[in-house]
Write a protein that holds these residues in place. Sequence first.
Motif, PDB file in Angstrom:
ATOM      1  N   LEU A 193       0.816  -1.208   0.000  1.00 43.89           N
ATOM      2  CA  LEU A 193       0.000   0.000   0.000  1.00 43.89           C
ATOM      3  C   LEU A 193       0.854   1.264   0.000  1.00 43.89           C
ATOM      4  N   VAL A 194       1.914   1.245   0.799  1.00 44.82           N
ATOM      5  CA  VAL A 194       2.823   2.400   0.876  1.00 44.82           C
ATOM      6  C   VAL A 194       3.447   2.691  -0.483  1.00 44.82           C
ATOM      7  N   PHE A 195       3.937   1.664  -1.160  1.00 45.47           N
ATOM      8  CA  PHE A 195       4.613   1.884  -2.439  1.00 45.47           C
ATOM      9  C   PHE A 195       3.636   2.090  -3.589  1.00 45.47           C
ATOM     10  N   PHE A 196       2.498   1.407  -3.535  1.00 41.75           N
ATOM     11  CA  PHE A 196       1.493   1.604  -4.581  1.00 41.75           C
ATOM     12  C   PHE A 196       0.991   3.038  -4.572  1.00 41.75           C
ATOM     13  N   SER A 197       0.743   3.588  -3.393  1.00 37.72           N
ATOM     14  CA  SER A 197       0.229   4.952  -3.294  1.00 37.72           C
ATOM     15  C   SER A 197       1.246   5.984  -3.752  1.00 37.72           C
ATOM     16  N   ALA A 198       2.526   5.614  -3.784  1.00 37.98           N
ATOM     17  CA  ALA A 198       3.561   6.520  -4.281  1.00 37.98           C
ATOM     18  C   ALA A 198       3.984   6.171  -5.709  1.00 37.98           C
ATOM     19  N   ARG A 199       3.287   5.178  -6.309  1.00 39.76           N
ATOM     20  CA  ARG A 199       3.587   4.728  -7.676  1.00 39.76           C
ATOM     21  C   ARG A 199       5.036   4.241  -7.798  1.00 39.76           C
ATOM     22  N   VAL A 200       5.548   3.644  -6.725  1.00 35.65           N
ATOM     23  CA  VAL A 200       6.908   3.092  -6.734  1.00 35.65           C
ATOM     24  C   VAL A 200       6.838   1.629  -7.145  1.00 35.65           C
ATOM     25  N   LYS A 201       7.630   1.263  -8.135  1.00 33.15           N
ATOM     26  CA  LYS A 201       7.664  -0.117  -8.619  1.00 33.15           C
ATOM     27  C   LYS A 201       8.812  -0.869  -7.953  1.00 33.15           C
ATOM     28  N   LEU A 202       8.513  -2.069  -7.455  1.00 30.49           N
ATOM     29  CA  LEU A 202       9.543  -2.936  -6.889  1.00 30.49           C
ATOM     30  C   LEU A 202       9.887  -4.014  -7.910  1.00 30.49           C
ATOM     31  N   ASP A 203      11.088  -3.936  -8.450  1.00 34.85           N
ATOM     32  CA  ASP A 203      11.554  -4.875  -9.469  1.00 34.85           C
ATOM     33  C   ASP A 203      12.376  -5.966  -8.780  1.00 34.85           C
ATOM     34  N   ILE A 204      11.846  -7.182  -8.734  1.00 34.74           N
ATOM     35  CA  ILE A 204      12.480  -8.286  -8.014  1.00 34.74           C
ATOM     36  C   ILE A 204      13.280  -9.156  -8.978  1.00 34.74           C
ATOM     37  N   LYS A 205      14.533  -9.381  -8.635  1.00 38.14           N
ATOM     38  CA  LYS A 205      15.390 -10.262  -9.428  1.00 38.14           C
ATOM     39  C   LYS A 205      15.959 -11.365  -8.533  1.00 38.14           C
ATOM     40  N   GLY A 206      16.162 -12.533  -9.113  1.00 43.49           N
ATOM     41  CA  GLY A 206      16.771 -13.644  -8.372  1.00 43.49           C
ATOM     42  C   GLY A 206      15.882 -14.253  -7.312  1.00 43.49           C
ATOM     43  N   ALA A 207      14.564 -14.145  -7.468  1.00 42.86           N
ATOM     44  CA  ALA A 207      13.642 -14.701  -6.467  1.00 42.86           C
ATOM     45  C   ALA A 207      13.842 -16.210  -6.287  1.00 42.86           C
ATOM     46  N   GLU A 208      14.374 -16.856  -7.323  1.00 43.84           N
ATOM     47  CA  GLU A 208      14.604 -18.307  -7.233  1.00 43.84           C
ATOM     48  C   GLU A 208      15.706 -18.640  -6.215  1.00 43.84           C
ATOM     49  N   ASN A 209      16.480 -17.625  -5.814  1.00 42.99           N
ATOM     50  CA  ASN A 209      17.551 -17.848  -4.835  1.00 42.99           C
ATOM     51  C   ASN A 209      17.060 -17.835  -3.394  1.00 42.99           C
ATOM     52  N   LEU A 210      15.803 -17.477  -3.190  1.00 45.43           N
ATOM     53  CA  LEU A 210      15.246 -17.513  -1.841  1.00 45.43           C
ATOM     54  C   LEU A 210      15.038 -18.972  -1.430  1.00 45.43           C
ATOM     55  N   PRO A 211      15.587 -19.383  -0.295  1.00 41.70           N
ATOM     56  CA  PRO A 211      15.390 -20.769   0.167  1.00 41.70           C
ATOM     57  C   PRO A 211      13.910 -21.087   0.334  1.00 41.70           C
ATOM     58  N   LYS A 212      13.567 -22.339   0.141  1.00 40.65           N
ATOM     59  CA  LYS A 212      12.174 -22.762   0.225  1.00 40.65           C
ATOM     60  C   LYS A 212      11.656 -22.758   1.663  1.00 40.65           C
ATOM     61  N   GLU A 213      12.567 -22.854   2.612  1.00 38.95           N
ATOM     62  CA  GLU A 213      12.166 -22.840   4.017  1.00 38.95           C
ATOM     63  C   GLU A 213      12.902 -21.718   4.743  1.00 38.95           C
ATOM     64  N   ASP A 214      12.316 -21.262   5.851  1.00 39.38           N
ATOM     65  CA  ASP A 214      12.864 -20.101   6.547  1.00 39.38           C
ATOM     66  C   ASP A 214      13.734 -20.486   7.741  1.00 39.38           C
ATOM     67  N   ARG A 215      14.391 -21.640   7.683  1.00 37.68           N
ATOM     68  CA  ARG A 215      15.199 -22.116   8.793  1.00 37.68           C
ATOM     69  C   ARG A 215      16.620 -21.554   8.746  1.00 37.68           C
ATOM     70  N   ALA A 216      17.087 -21.029   9.878  1.00 38.35           N
ATOM     71  CA  ALA A 216      18.475 -20.552  10.041  1.00 38.35           C
ATOM     72  C   ALA A 216      18.909 -19.637   8.904  1.00 38.35           C
ATOM     73  N   LEU A 217      18.102 -18.600   8.641  1.00 41.29           N
ATOM     74  CA  LEU A 217      18.400 -17.672   7.558  1.00 41.29           C
ATOM     75  C   LEU A 217      18.820 -16.312   8.099  1.00 41.29           C
ATOM     76  N   VAL A 218      19.819 -15.746   7.450  1.00 40.39           N
ATOM     77  CA  VAL A 218      20.241 -14.375   7.737  1.00 40.39           C
ATOM     78  C   VAL A 218      20.303 -13.619   6.415  1.00 40.39           C
ATOM     79  N   PHE A 219      19.538 -12.560   6.304  1.00 42.05           N
ATOM     80  CA  PHE A 219      19.546 -11.737   5.106  1.00 42.05           C
ATOM     81  C   PHE A 219      20.530 -10.589   5.309  1.00 42.05           C
ATOM     82  N   VAL A 220      21.387 -10.384   4.321  1.00 40.90           N
ATOM     83  CA  VAL A 220      22.424  -9.345   4.393  1.00 40.90           C
ATOM     84  C   VAL A 220      22.271  -8.414   3.200  1.00 40.90           C
ATOM     85  N   ALA A 221      22.104  -7.125   3.471  1.00 42.45           N
ATOM     86  CA  ALA A 221      21.870  -6.175   2.374  1.00 42.45           C
ATOM     87  C   ALA A 221      22.667  -4.894   2.580  1.00 42.45           C
ATOM     88  N   ASN A 222      22.840  -4.156   1.488  1.00 41.43           N
ATOM     89  CA  ASN A 222      23.385  -2.804   1.586  1.00 41.43           C
ATOM     90  C   ASN A 222      22.303  -1.887   2.144  1.00 41.43           C
TER      91      ASN A 222
END
Length: 255
Positions: free
Chosen positions: A53-82
Amino acid sequence: MRKVWSFFYVLWIIILLTTSMLVFIPYAFLRLMQFQRAADAYLTTLTHGYGRLVFFSARVKLDIKGAENLPKEDRALVFVANHQSITDVIVLKTVIPYPMGFMAKIELFRVPFVQVWLAGLRCIAIDRSNLRKSMEAIRKGSNRVASGYPMMIFPEGTRSRCNGMRAFKGGSLKLAEWAKGRIVPITLDGTHRLIAKDGFGFGDTVTVTFHPPIDTSQLNREELKALPQKLWEIVNSGLKEPNAEVMAAKKLADS
């Protein structure tokens, strides 16, 4: 005109934030009944909805790449980003399908309404002015990851407010190492444009790139030592102009 629209948009976000307190009634009930996984799933669904809702109301597009790299399960995961902007967390909570907390500077836990969301998402306060308390927070985050609850960290330690990247600090990455977890590197490209001096970035595009996971339990001592630089290079490679960003990163690291 952009500043005028930005004023009304910020007002809209404040209204959303304050009224969102009502959604914590079912969450509090689930927690009280000790249905923790159901409570986490409920809040994750809400954060996805609010983020869209926040991004739609600002007309901001989220372009997702590499979604296939997301593990199928959420066990022992750490996400690291800039870390380019204060909107990074909202972007990531919108696109990552799992319940997830993050390491947040202790000052955020003193902001009204925000502190409620941080507590609900099981975020951990980190006091950067106190090394001992910082390491205790990282250990707490590590235990949380080991128990199956994913966490997000920004190893730069602070926002770059541009498309450059600061050097990754190795201390926060101990969270993944101690938990013997899998690290999912993420590149955020464009969030620094969403909040600028002349207003919000209406109609802009933010690119989120998920890179292949790294299993820290399979790394030897030398590989763990080199991990901060390796992750920096992986995340940097997802930027549109990585060669230019290398120069920007060196300047930022020296500043």
